[in-house]
Write an enzyme that holds these catalytic residues in place. Structure first.
Site, short mmCIF file in Angstrom:
data_model
loop_
_atom_site.label_atom_id
_atom_site.label_comp_id
_atom_site.label_asym_id
_atom_site.label_seq_id
_atom_site.Cartn_x
_atom_site.Cartn_y
_atom_site.Cartn_z
CE LYS A 22 -0.47 -13.16 31.12
NZ LYS A 22 -1.47 -13.22 30.05
CG ASN A 23 -0.45 -10.00 28.37
OD1 ASN A 23 -0.51 -11.23 28.44
ND2 ASN A 23 -1.30 -9.22 29.04
CB CYS A 116 -12.61 -16.25 29.74
SG CYS A 116 -11.97 -14.60 29.72
NE ARG A 121 -10.39 -11.64 26.47
CZ ARG A 121 -9.31 -12.14 27.03
NH1 ARG A 121 -9.42 -12.94 28.07
NH2 ARG A 121 -8.11 -11.85 26.58
CG ASP A 307 -4.42 -6.92 31.96
OD1 ASP A 307 -5.61 -7.27 31.92
OD2 ASP A 307 -3.63 -7.10 31.02
NE ARG A 399 -3.50 -18.10 31.85
CZ ARG A 399 -4.33 -17.12 31.52
NH1 ARG A 399 -5.45 -16.96 32.17
NH2 ARG A 399 -4.05 -16.31 30.53
#
Ligand code: EPZ
Length: 421
Positions: A22-23, A116, A121, A307, A399
């Site tokens: 994803k990233n 968030c 951030r 993560d 997500r």
């Protein structure tokens, strides 16, 4: 709203195929804005963040179409340069359109992403880097307004309080590809996702030296062309399944992974006693002995990834002994602790460190997902726990984890999706 229901206590075994990262996909899709030509990106997972990014691209007037795991982007003279609040607020990573828009359109208006649940951030490093390239930037009405008419190469040090920044490196590098002259980025992030973006930019005709190092040298070119690229496997998704195997005392084989992208995790888990064997194109993970407690500190790559912190905590929660988990990237990223404790874990937060006392068993409970990786941690806890766990608000999970219940079912878990009343 959907929830994920898990009947815990089953040992996972079998094979799981890991999806595209994803990233890596997000900045690579943003990078297609640097050219007028068609680009084809493969190995794109079916995730909510991908749909959000495609919506953002389409909003600029770009044609973007997904067929299976391939996305074709056709920018063909797009003119728009505004990324509105409604889109950026649902996915903070959309800030990575700032660099490409500035380089290609010489102006950009991108909603300020804000904080968030994992903490503030900030984007000061993105702004510092783009200013070093001659962009004029101001923040007004909650938007970053950037004027790139005088964009040119420059030197910038991109280190912040918490080390390098993944998306600031991506933004500045992308802007520099079309800025006249040479740009030097010192303390560039070298996460595999940044490296994958660099490879894609080079395929587009960008001139970048120092790939995968902390010093990137970019020689601006007049024009970039379209390119085809297949995105690297998702090391965080892979790590999550590895931890699931460890926590359920299982034996699983992961296909389509690059173990070299997971050195810190593999090192820690091997030290803890987990058997991990590289096989062609994959890795086999086998629980063969009682695991030892472990101390970890999250750090920029190749350090232990933030993560993976929450999911690692779920494993340590059921590992006999005391583990200490220190968060050095997002010191407030600990919302999962209270939910894990509701399931019987014994975790105490001391500043930016969690003291985890391993317990024998967790017990299933209704729990609330608060962000993507915290949700994954709760799923892992649910897989180990006795009884039923309802992980609510799993839109967070959607997500970042493609077909999670399908993959877990295949590994022998008892898991299904239900509508929350
Ligand atoms: C990327 O976010 C990832 N997102 C995050 O993954 C990941 O947690 C993070 O990198 C760290 O590895 C994407 O790639 C889309 P950073 P990014 O800038 O780039 C501070 C997930 O779960 N900082 O590398 O936004 C920042 O506060 C997500 O998939 C500044 O101080 O993170 C943090 O402490 C969540 N100023 C540290 O740097 C800035 O201008 C690293 O953040 C920018 C960041």
């Amino acid at each position: 709203m959907d929830k994920l229901v898990i009947e815990g206590g089953r040992r996972l075994s079998g094979t799981v195929t890991i999806s595209g990262a994803k990233n890596a996909c997000l900045p690579i899709l943003a990078a297609t804005l640097l050219s007028d030509d068609r680009s084809v990106i493969r190995n794109i997972p079916a995730l909510r963040d991908m749909s959000t990014m495609l919506k953002i691209l389409k909003n600029f007037g770009v044609r973007a179409q997904q067929e299976g795991s391939a996305v074709t982007v056709e920018p063909h003279g797009y003119k728009k340069y505004i990324a509105p609040y409604e889109q950026v607020s649902t996915m903070r990573a959309s800030v990575c359109v700032l660099g490409p828009l500035l380089a290609k359109q010489r102006r950009a208006e991108v909603s300020f992403p804000g904080g968030c649940v994992i903490g503030p951030r900030p984007i000061d490093l993105h702004i510092k880097g783009l200013k070093a390239l001659g962009a004029k930037i101001r923040v007004e009405r909650g938007y970053i307004l950037a004027d790139g008419r005088n964009l040119k190469g420059g030197n910038v040090y991109l280190g912040g309080h918490f080390g390098s920044s993944v998306l600031a490196t991506a933004n500045v590098m992308m802007a520099a590809t079309l800025a006249k002259g040479e740009t030097v980025i010192e303390n560039a992030a070298c996460e595999p996702e940044v490296v994958d973006l660099t490879h894609f930019l080079i395929k587009m005709g960008a001139r970048i030296k120092g790939v995968a190092t902390h010093r990137l040298v970019i020689e601006g070119v007049k024009k970039l062309h379209g390119a085809e690229h297949s995105v690297i496997p998702d090391r965080i998704e892979a790590g999550t399944y590895i931890l699931a195997a460890a926590a359920t005392k299982g034996d699983i084989t992961l296909k389509d992974v690059i173990p070299d992208h997971m050195v810190a995790l593999i090192d820690k888990l091997t030290e803890a006693g987990l058997e991990m064997k590289k096989i062609p194109g994959g890795i086999r993970v086998r629980y063969v002995r009682k695991l030892r407690p472990m101390d970890i500190t999250t750090l920029p790559y190749p350090g232990f990834p933030t993560d993976m912190q929450a999911q690692f905590m779920s494993l340590m929660a059921v590992t006999d002994g005391i583990s200490v988990i220190t968060e050095k990237i997002y010191p407030e990223r600990f919302i999962h602790i209270s939910e894990l404790n509701r399931m019987g874990a014994d975790i105490l937060l001391e500043g930016a460190s969690a003291i985890v006392k391993g317990v024998k068993n967790l017990s299933g409970a209704p729990v609330m997902a608060s962000d993507l990786r915290a949700s994954a941690a709760l799923v892992l806890a649910g897989l180990v726990a006795k009884g039923r766990t309802d992980v609510q608000r799993i839109y967070h999970l959607d997500r970042g984890y493609e077909k999670i219940e399908e993959k877990l079912l295949k590994l022998g878990a008892k898991v299904w999706r239900e509508k929350d009343k």
